[in-house]
Scaffold this motif. Structure first.
Motif, mmCIF file in Angstrom:
data_model
loop_
_atom_site.group_PDB
_atom_site.id
_atom_site.type_symbol
_atom_site.label_atom_id
_atom_site.label_comp_id
_atom_site.label_asym_id
_atom_site.label_seq_id
_atom_site.Cartn_x
_atom_site.Cartn_y
_atom_site.Cartn_z
ATOM 1 N N GLY A 8 -12.107 37.226 43.476
ATOM 2 C CA GLY A 8 -12.745 36.064 44.075
ATOM 3 C C GLY A 8 -12.368 36.111 45.426
ATOM 4 N N ASN A 9 -13.517 35.955 46.330
ATOM 5 C CA ASN A 9 -13.596 35.897 47.499
ATOM 6 C C ASN A 9 -13.789 34.313 48.072
ATOM 7 N N TRP A 10 -12.842 33.640 48.525
ATOM 8 C CA TRP A 10 -13.161 32.352 48.722
ATOM 9 C C TRP A 10 -13.533 32.051 50.288
ATOM 10 N N LYS A 11 -13.671 33.068 51.031
ATOM 11 C CA LYS A 11 -14.088 32.991 52.315
ATOM 12 C C LYS A 11 -13.173 31.923 53.096
ATOM 13 N N MET A 12 -13.976 31.144 53.940
ATOM 14 C CA MET A 12 -13.440 30.230 54.644
ATOM 15 C C MET A 12 -13.672 28.896 53.902
ATOM 16 N N GLY A 97 -13.611 45.360 55.505
ATOM 17 C CA GLY A 97 -14.927 45.911 55.887
ATOM 18 C C GLY A 97 -15.833 45.106 55.089
ATOM 19 N N HIS A 98 -15.563 43.684 54.754
ATOM 20 C CA HIS A 98 -16.709 42.706 54.338
ATOM 21 C C HIS A 98 -17.883 42.767 55.382
ATOM 22 N N SER A 99 -19.114 42.738 54.972
ATOM 23 C CA SER A 99 -20.126 42.729 55.966
ATOM 24 C C SER A 99 -20.035 41.543 56.875
ATOM 25 N N GLU A 100 -19.491 40.285 56.268
ATOM 26 C CA GLU A 100 -19.490 39.451 57.345
ATOM 27 C C GLU A 100 -18.332 39.839 58.504
ATOM 28 N N ARG A 101 -17.450 40.631 58.346
ATOM 29 C CA ARG A 101 -16.781 41.154 59.444
ATOM 30 C C ARG A 101 -17.256 42.212 60.368
ATOM 31 N N TYR A 168 -19.310 47.557 46.046
ATOM 32 C CA TYR A 168 -20.948 47.754 46.534
ATOM 33 C C TYR A 168 -21.320 46.328 46.842
ATOM 34 N N GLU A 169 -21.560 45.861 48.216
ATOM 35 C CA GLU A 169 -22.154 44.435 48.372
ATOM 36 C C GLU A 169 -23.483 44.743 49.063
ATOM 37 N N PRO A 170 -24.543 44.681 48.789
ATOM 38 C CA PRO A 170 -25.558 44.808 49.407
ATOM 39 C C PRO A 170 -25.740 43.479 50.172
ATOM 40 N N TRP A 172 -28.138 41.855 51.627
ATOM 41 C CA TRP A 172 -29.195 40.961 51.371
ATOM 42 C C TRP A 172 -29.108 40.151 50.101
ATOM 43 N N ALA A 173 -27.854 40.650 49.547
ATOM 44 C CA ALA A 173 -27.656 39.720 48.214
ATOM 45 C C ALA A 173 -26.429 38.672 48.382
ATOM 46 N N ILE A 174 -25.727 38.853 49.404
ATOM 47 C CA ILE A 174 -24.517 38.117 49.601
ATOM 48 C C ILE A 174 -24.756 36.577 50.040
ATOM 49 N N GLY A 175 -24.444 35.590 49.258
ATOM 50 C CA GLY A 175 -24.606 34.625 49.444
ATOM 51 C C GLY A 175 -25.979 33.907 49.356
ATOM 52 N N THR A 176 -27.042 34.742 49.026
ATOM 53 C CA THR A 176 -28.485 34.433 49.082
ATOM 54 C C THR A 176 -29.193 34.039 47.837
ATOM 55 N N TYR A 210 -19.046 45.388 42.084
ATOM 56 C CA TYR A 210 -20.195 44.673 42.401
ATOM 57 C C TYR A 210 -20.104 43.474 43.280
ATOM 58 N N GLY A 211 -20.763 43.190 44.394
ATOM 59 C CA GLY A 211 -20.565 41.919 44.963
ATOM 60 C C GLY A 211 -22.070 41.377 45.542
ATOM 61 N N GLY A 212 -22.387 40.296 45.241
ATOM 62 C CA GLY A 212 -23.658 39.864 45.893
ATOM 63 C C GLY A 212 -24.121 38.787 45.019
ATOM 64 N N SER A 213 -23.759 37.530 45.215
ATOM 65 C CA SER A 213 -24.501 36.763 43.984
ATOM 66 C C SER A 213 -24.098 36.826 42.833
ATOM 67 N N MET A 214 -23.014 37.373 42.364
ATOM 68 C CA MET A 214 -22.656 37.576 40.885
ATOM 69 C C MET A 214 -22.378 36.355 40.419
ATOM 70 N N ASN A 215 -22.751 35.858 39.165
ATOM 71 C CA ASN A 215 -22.514 34.529 38.843
ATOM 72 C C ASN A 215 -22.217 34.586 37.240
ATOM 73 N N GLY A 231 -16.236 42.896 39.587
ATOM 74 C CA GLY A 231 -16.962 42.296 40.667
ATOM 75 C C GLY A 231 -16.080 41.621 41.809
ATOM 76 N N LEU A 232 -16.826 41.403 42.966
ATOM 77 C CA LEU A 232 -16.424 40.748 43.824
ATOM 78 C C LEU A 232 -17.156 39.551 44.072
ATOM 79 N N VAL A 233 -16.507 38.333 43.727
ATOM 80 C CA VAL A 233 -17.357 37.169 43.708
ATOM 81 C C VAL A 233 -17.015 36.129 44.606
ATOM 82 N N GLY A 234 -18.055 35.906 45.500
ATOM 83 C CA GLY A 234 -18.047 34.675 46.670
ATOM 84 C C GLY A 234 -18.104 33.526 45.993
ATOM 85 N N GLY A 235 -19.338 32.853 46.165
ATOM 86 C CA GLY A 235 -19.277 31.352 45.632
ATOM 87 C C GLY A 235 -19.164 31.029 44.506
ATOM 88 N N ALA A 236 -19.345 31.775 43.465
ATOM 89 C CA ALA A 236 -18.977 31.496 42.192
ATOM 90 C C ALA A 236 -17.641 31.586 41.770
HETATM 91 C C1 PEP Z 1 -18.849 37.992 48.978
HETATM 92 O O1 PEP Z 1 -18.850 37.411 50.030
HETATM 93 O O2 PEP Z 1 -18.184 39.132 48.836
HETATM 94 C C2 PEP Z 1 -19.868 37.560 47.952
HETATM 95 C C3 PEP Z 1 -20.415 38.520 47.221
HETATM 96 O O3 PEP Z 1 -20.486 36.255 48.216
HETATM 97 P P1 PEP Z 1 -21.472 35.663 47.089
HETATM 98 O O4 PEP Z 1 -21.070 36.008 45.587
HETATM 99 O O5 PEP Z 1 -21.496 34.224 47.451
HETATM 100 O O6 PEP Z 1 -22.804 36.351 47.133
#
Ligand code: PEP
Length: 255
Positions: A8-12, A97-101, A168-170, A172-176, A210-215, A231-236
């Motif tokens: 899980g990536n809680w971000k901020m 190396g998260h894309s936000e960084r 692998y975090e496209p 265009w799929a992160i948080g979208t 895989y990361g990018g809106s995995m739910n 998975g690397l999971v942000g929001g979920a």
């Molecule tokens: C992330 O920030 O690494 C990520 C995958 O976010 P989300 O699951 O919210 O798209």
């Protein structure tokens, strides 16, 4: 067979109260599922909460992760957190190396590679993020982009490369809410695996997440792919029920 890794990536997004409730609920759900048997599960938390979450997860199957690390060992780097400091707080995984960084903090491929190296030197597994922007995908430059990002990490880390994790975090799929299809993701994972195989005899050991809106709804399809090892999971990951369903999907993919 290697276990899936769900991180899980809680971000901020965190507070003492919310973290306490979330970690307790995740731990209870993991226990009920027997998740330890089929998945490694980690939460990558904001640095100020490492001590709190460590106290909650210590002795449990839930692993502690960080979201970034300095590329320097120590010294006059105001605001940075070193790998040695993370290690003192029981950190086992660190996103680098998260894309936000890369996007908001100007992290280059070379800096990301150095961060991976310093994490490894301190016994922390870096989760190295690679991924193309929408513009790059539409220009047919996905392969070139992820290979360039990965090559920098391979170059600097040499034979230790089998000790890293890749996500692998496209972009265009992160948080979208837009997710790569399982086939799109598998195609990129397979090319990353081939790139790793050219550098190490142990490429099969490397977790490629895989990361990018995995739910909860799409995790099973993604995790069923041959080269998707978690998975690397942000929001979920901020909702215990959703995160636990993703963990359960890892169990079904393993079984
Ligand atoms: C992330 O920030 O690494 C990520 C995958 O976010 P989300 O699951 O919210 O798209």
């Amino acid at each position: 067979m290697k276990k899936n890794l769900i991180a899980g990536n809680w971000k901020m997004n965190a507070s003492l109260e919310a973290n306490d409730a979330l970690v307790r609920a995740v731990l209870a759900g993991m226990g009920a599922q027997g998740a330890d048997a089929f998945a490694t599960v980690a939460v990558c938390v904001p640095a100020p909460y490492l001590a709190q979450v460590r106290a909650l997860q210590s002795g449990s199957p839930l692993e502690l992760g960080a979201q970034d690390v300095s590329c320097h060992e120590q010294g006059a780097f105001t605001g940075e957190v070193s790998a040695a400091m993370l290690r003192e707080f029981g950190v086992r995984f660190c996103i680098v190396g998260h894309s936000e960084r890369r996007q908001y903090h100007g992290e280059t491929d070379a800096v990301v590679a150095q961060k991976a190296k310093i994490a490894l030197a301190h016994g922390i597994t870096p989760i190295v993020c690679v991924g193309e922007t929408l513009e790059e995908r539409e220009a047919g430059r996905t392969e070139e982009t992820v290979k360039r990002q990965m090559a920098a990490v391979i170059h600097v880390n040499g034979h230790c490369i089998s000790e890293i994790c890749v996500a692998y975090e496209p972009v265009w799929a992160i948080g979208t809410g837009r997710t790569a299809t399982p086939e799109q993701a598998q195609e990129v994972h397979a090319l990353l695996r081939r790139q790793l195989a050219a550098a190490t005899a142990h490429a099969e050991r490397v977790h490629i997440l895989y990361g990018g809106s995995m739910n909860a709804a799409n995790a099973a399809g993604l995790l069923a792919q041959g080269d998707i090892d978690g998975g690397l999971v942000g929001g979920a990951s901020l909702k215990a029920a959703d995160f636990l369903q993703i963990i359960a999907s890892a169990g079904r993919a393993a079984g």
